[in-house]
Design an enzyme around this catalytic site. Structure first.
Site, short mmCIF file in Angstrom:
data_model
loop_
_atom_site.label_atom_id
_atom_site.label_comp_id
_atom_site.label_asym_id
_atom_site.label_seq_id
_atom_site.Cartn_x
_atom_site.Cartn_y
_atom_site.Cartn_z
N CYS A 2 0.85 -1.17 0.00
CA CYS A 2 0.00 0.00 0.00
C CYS A 2 0.89 1.23 0.00
CB CYS A 2 -0.86 -0.01 1.25
SG CYS A 2 -1.74 -1.56 1.44
N ARG A 27 1.68 1.55 -6.17
CA ARG A 27 1.86 0.57 -5.09
C ARG A 27 0.61 -0.26 -4.86
NH1 ARG A 27 5.43 1.08 -0.65
NH2 ARG A 27 7.28 2.14 -1.36
N TRP A 76 -3.59 -2.12 -1.52
CA TRP A 76 -3.47 -3.37 -2.25
C TRP A 76 -3.89 -4.44 -1.25
CZ3 TRP A 76 -0.91 -8.05 -1.97
CH2 TRP A 76 -0.89 -8.81 -3.15
N ASN A 100 0.61 0.03 6.05
CA ASN A 100 1.19 -0.75 4.97
C ASN A 100 1.88 -1.94 5.63
OD1 ASN A 100 2.54 -1.73 2.74
ND2 ASN A 100 4.11 -0.13 2.74
N GLY A 101 1.61 -3.15 5.15
CA GLY A 101 2.24 -4.32 5.73
C GLY A 101 1.19 -5.36 6.11
N GLU A 479 11.10 -14.54 -19.19
CA GLU A 479 10.67 -13.16 -18.98
C GLU A 479 9.56 -12.78 -19.99
OE1 GLU A 479 10.57 -10.98 -16.89
OE2 GLU A 479 10.16 -9.15 -17.98
N LYS A 483 5.81 -11.47 -19.00
CA LYS A 483 5.28 -10.20 -19.51
C LYS A 483 3.92 -10.42 -20.15
CE LYS A 483 7.06 -8.05 -18.10
NZ LYS A 483 7.98 -7.67 -17.11
N GLU A 486 1.12 -11.36 -17.50
CA GLU A 486 0.68 -10.37 -16.51
C GLU A 486 -0.11 -9.22 -17.13
OE1 GLU A 486 3.72 -8.14 -14.37
OE2 GLU A 486 5.09 -8.36 -16.04
N HIS A 502 8.17 -34.36 -22.32
CA HIS A 502 8.12 -35.18 -21.10
C HIS A 502 6.85 -34.90 -20.31
CE1 HIS A 502 12.09 -36.69 -21.91
NE2 HIS A 502 12.46 -35.47 -22.21
N LYS A 601 3.09 -2.34 -8.19
CA LYS A 601 4.45 -2.11 -8.68
C LYS A 601 5.50 -2.45 -7.62
CE LYS A 601 7.37 -0.52 -11.72
NZ LYS A 601 7.62 -1.46 -12.83
C1 F6R Z 1 6.90 -7.96 -13.57
C2 F6R Z 1 7.42 -7.19 -12.47
C3 F6R Z 1 7.70 -7.90 -11.20
C4 F6R Z 1 8.93 -7.29 -10.51
C5 F6R Z 1 9.10 -7.90 -9.12
C6 F6R Z 1 10.33 -7.37 -8.44
O1 F6R Z 1 6.76 -7.17 -14.72
O2 F6R Z 1 7.61 -6.00 -12.56
O3 F6R Z 1 7.87 -9.25 -11.39
O4 F6R Z 1 10.06 -7.52 -11.29
O5 F6R Z 1 7.97 -7.61 -8.35
O6 F6R Z 1 10.26 -5.99 -8.29
P1 F6R Z 1 11.54 -5.13 -8.02
O7 F6R Z 1 12.38 -5.17 -9.24
O8 F6R Z 1 11.03 -3.76 -7.72
O9 F6R Z 1 12.24 -5.75 -6.84
#
Ligand code: F6R
Length: 606
Positions: A2, A27, A76, A100-101, A479, A483, A486, A502, A601
């Protein structure tokens, strides 16, 4: 995850709080709220709702509040669904707070202190508000300290007491709180971005220290209630955002920014054919002496390690452990003082990465953070920091941060190869030159985005998709699959091509499009056999093929030719293509590309 903000000033605070919440919205964007000591009604007024900060803004427009002191929150959800009642702030008796937490023992506290009668939400936070209210004896710091002693878990709590209408109190364990003087008063927040570019230095509130925010003073008190002098950090980086420009979404803008940002990340680390980490202060001795390397990171940042481990094996002939930070502490990792731990993180606040780093350091490891956000918690916890110059990354899905982290990682490994005597002068020069070519090669991919957009259209109806490749291509696709899933909500799995038969090939039908990558010439023929295997089961195949690898005999639905680089560097152009693919699928599906459902994020809960 949050976002929290507190602001007390000699002028109206509601607009600044709403603006800061918008800056913190990355966030969490399930719900938002604020509480002000209202100058008209002379009591604390709460406005909160499920939805975005823009919904809260509308609500505050309809039901106006005016005050000189207030707190705000973007949520969140962890405990309790997304609803108006579960939105923060929570108010019980004379106490109003945001959090937050996660409070792990909130049920026990509720039962032990008989707080159930005061609760209207399903949140752990409201229990804390009720606890503080039940302990309140007119002395905020004493009460907060007593309440905090009951809490298990992580928290950043920002609290208002009705009888102290001009003061904001805060305390934290693990979850960050920063505080700063701004021209009109004082502010605190979950991160520096929320200060909206109004401060040039800030305080990181130490754990379990109580901070009191007065209009013209920020006071810190340690656990024995002694005043302590704050330590200030300069804000010498740009915390402002310059908007989306002409792009409909931040994700597209950030993908397009990669060539420039990577140039910036490499500048100062590569010069005249030399690779140097002097500007990062990373001592050569550390790179020469370490016997093990271990990456701790999450999500996309962890995929940097995944791809990087191929580089480490091929260049340094070393093995590198790459661990999910969230698993690290529970796996009895083999770490000692000869281990170099690399903590990779865009935000520098991911709690699992932070905790894994702390754990590794307790076991004696030396550490380097590869971090985008200056002054963040992981940056402060690392022995050395290599900052990436990706600039603010706003879209939840990480794109430019990933390729910038890769660029910094490649510079680090290049320097290790030099100091360990693996690279001679000529090899160093060649490696450095290849790295400097990366921005131009990515630009070539970006210039052909219309082709990728066309491929994306063929995926719009898919429910499931697979990405297959071998060796480095498999790491690149891990990766790429993250992408795509998500931002588009298409269930996508990256698979090592040879492993498919397999078990997983049972899932391949004409309903499951496959994206394959061939960027390593020595793996071409084997990969082509795997492509034929999925085609025989009806799958349509899009192939990302390095342009100099022969395309004859390859019969795929789409072939996107990637600009040529030496095999070890192909992760850069291939990733740019995969990012664009994910972006176009999401935007063409009409989704909120920058804010995918359920995601935030910055992940500050375990
Ligand atoms: C996916 C994404 C997440 C972050 C992960 C780590 O697109 O952004 O998987 O890579 O939450 O976040 P950071 O890099 O901020 O530690």
């Amino acid at each position: 995850m949050c976002g929290i903000v507190g602001y007390t000033a000699k002028q109206a605070v509601e607009k600044r709080i709403l603006d800061s919440l918008e800056l913190l919205e990355y966030r969490g964007y399930d719900s938002a709220g604020l509480a002000l000591f209202d100058t008209d009604t002379e009591q604390v007024e709460v406005r909160k709702c499920a939805g975005r900060v823009s919904d809260l803004r509308d609500l505050c427009g309809r039901e106006a509040v005016h005050g000189l002191c207030g707190i705000g929150h973007t949520r969140w959800a962890t405990h309790g669904g997304v609803s108006d009642e579960n939105a923060h702030p929570h108010r019980v008796g004379c106490v109003t707070l945001v959090h937050n937490g996660i409070i792990e023992n909130f049920e026990e506290i509720k039962d032990h202190y008989g707080l159930g009668q005061y609760l209207f939400s399903q949140t752990d936070t409201e229990v804390v508000a009720a606890l503080i209210n039940s302990f309140y004896n007119g002395h905020p710091r004493e009460t907060i300290r007593r309440a905090v002693r009951c809490l298990k878990g992580t928290f950043a709590l920002v609290i208002m007491f009705d009888d102290h209408p001009d003061v904001i109190y805060a305390v934290r364990n693990v979850s960050p709180i920063v505080a700063a003087y701004i021209p009109s008063g004082t502010m605190l927040a979950s991160d520096v971005a929320a200060l909206g570019g109004q401060a040039d230095r800030y305080i990181v509130v130490p754990e379990y220290t109580i901070v009191e925010l007065h209009k013209s003073a920020i006071l810190l008190y340690d656990e024995a209630d002694r005043r302590i002098e704050p330590e200030y950090y300069d804000i010498d980086w740009d915390t402002t955002r310059d908007g989306k420009g002409n792009y409909p979404f931040y994700m597209e803008k950030e993908i397009m920014e990669q060539p420039d940002t990577i140039r910036r990340t490499l500048a100062g680390r590569i010069k005249d054919g030399h690779i140097s980490l002097e500007k990062d202060g990373v001592p050569d001795q550390l790179l020469a002496d370490c016997q093990r390397i271990c990456v701790v990171a999450c999500g996309t940042a962890m995929h940097v390690g995944q791809l990087g481990s191929e580089l480490v094996r091929k260049i340094l002939h070393m093995h590198m452990d790459v661990e999910y930070a969230s698993e690290f502490m529970y796996m009895d990792p083999v770490i000692d003082e000869k281990t170099l731990v690399l903590a990779i993180s865009q935000s520098g606040e991911t709690i699992d990465t932070l905790e894994a780093l702390k754990y590794a350091r307790r076991l004696g490891a030396r550490s380097i953070g590869i971090i985008n956000v200056r002054g963040s918690s992981i940056a402060r916890e690392s022995d050395y920091v290599m900052y990436t110059d990706a600039g603010p990354e706003i879209a939840v899905a990480s794109t430019k941060a990933y390729t910038n982290q890769l660029a910094a990682f490649y510079a680090l490994i290049g320097r290790m190869a030099v100091v360990r005597g693996i690279f001679d002068r000529e090899q160093e020069r060649e490696y450095a030159e290849n790295l400097l070519q990366v921005p131009d090669k990515i630009q070539l991919v970006l210039n052909r985005r219309a082709e990728i957009h066309k491929i994306a259209r063929s995926l719009l109806e898919a429910k499931d998709a697979f990405m297959i490749g071998r060796g480095m291509d498999y790491s690149i696709l891990l990766e790429g699959a993250l992408k795509l899933k998500e931002v588009s909500y298409i269930h996508t799995e990256a698979y090592a091509s040879g492993e498919l038969k397999h078990g997983t090939i049972a899932l391949i039908t004409q309903e499951t499009p496959v994206i394959a990558a061939v960027t390593q010439d020595d793996l071409r023929d084997k990969e082509l056999s795997n492509i034929r295997e999925v085609q025989s089961r009806g799958a349509s195949v899009t192939l990302l093929l390095r342009e100099d690898i022969a395309a004859d005999g390859i019969d795929c639905d789409y072939i996107f030719q990637l600009p040529q680089m030496p095999s070890l560097f192909m992760g850069f152009p291939a990733s740019a293509a995969l990012q664009l693919l994910a972006y176009y699928v999401s935007s063409d599906r009409g989704l909120d590309v920058d804010k995918p459902r359920n995601l935030a994020k910055v992940v500050t809960v375990e």
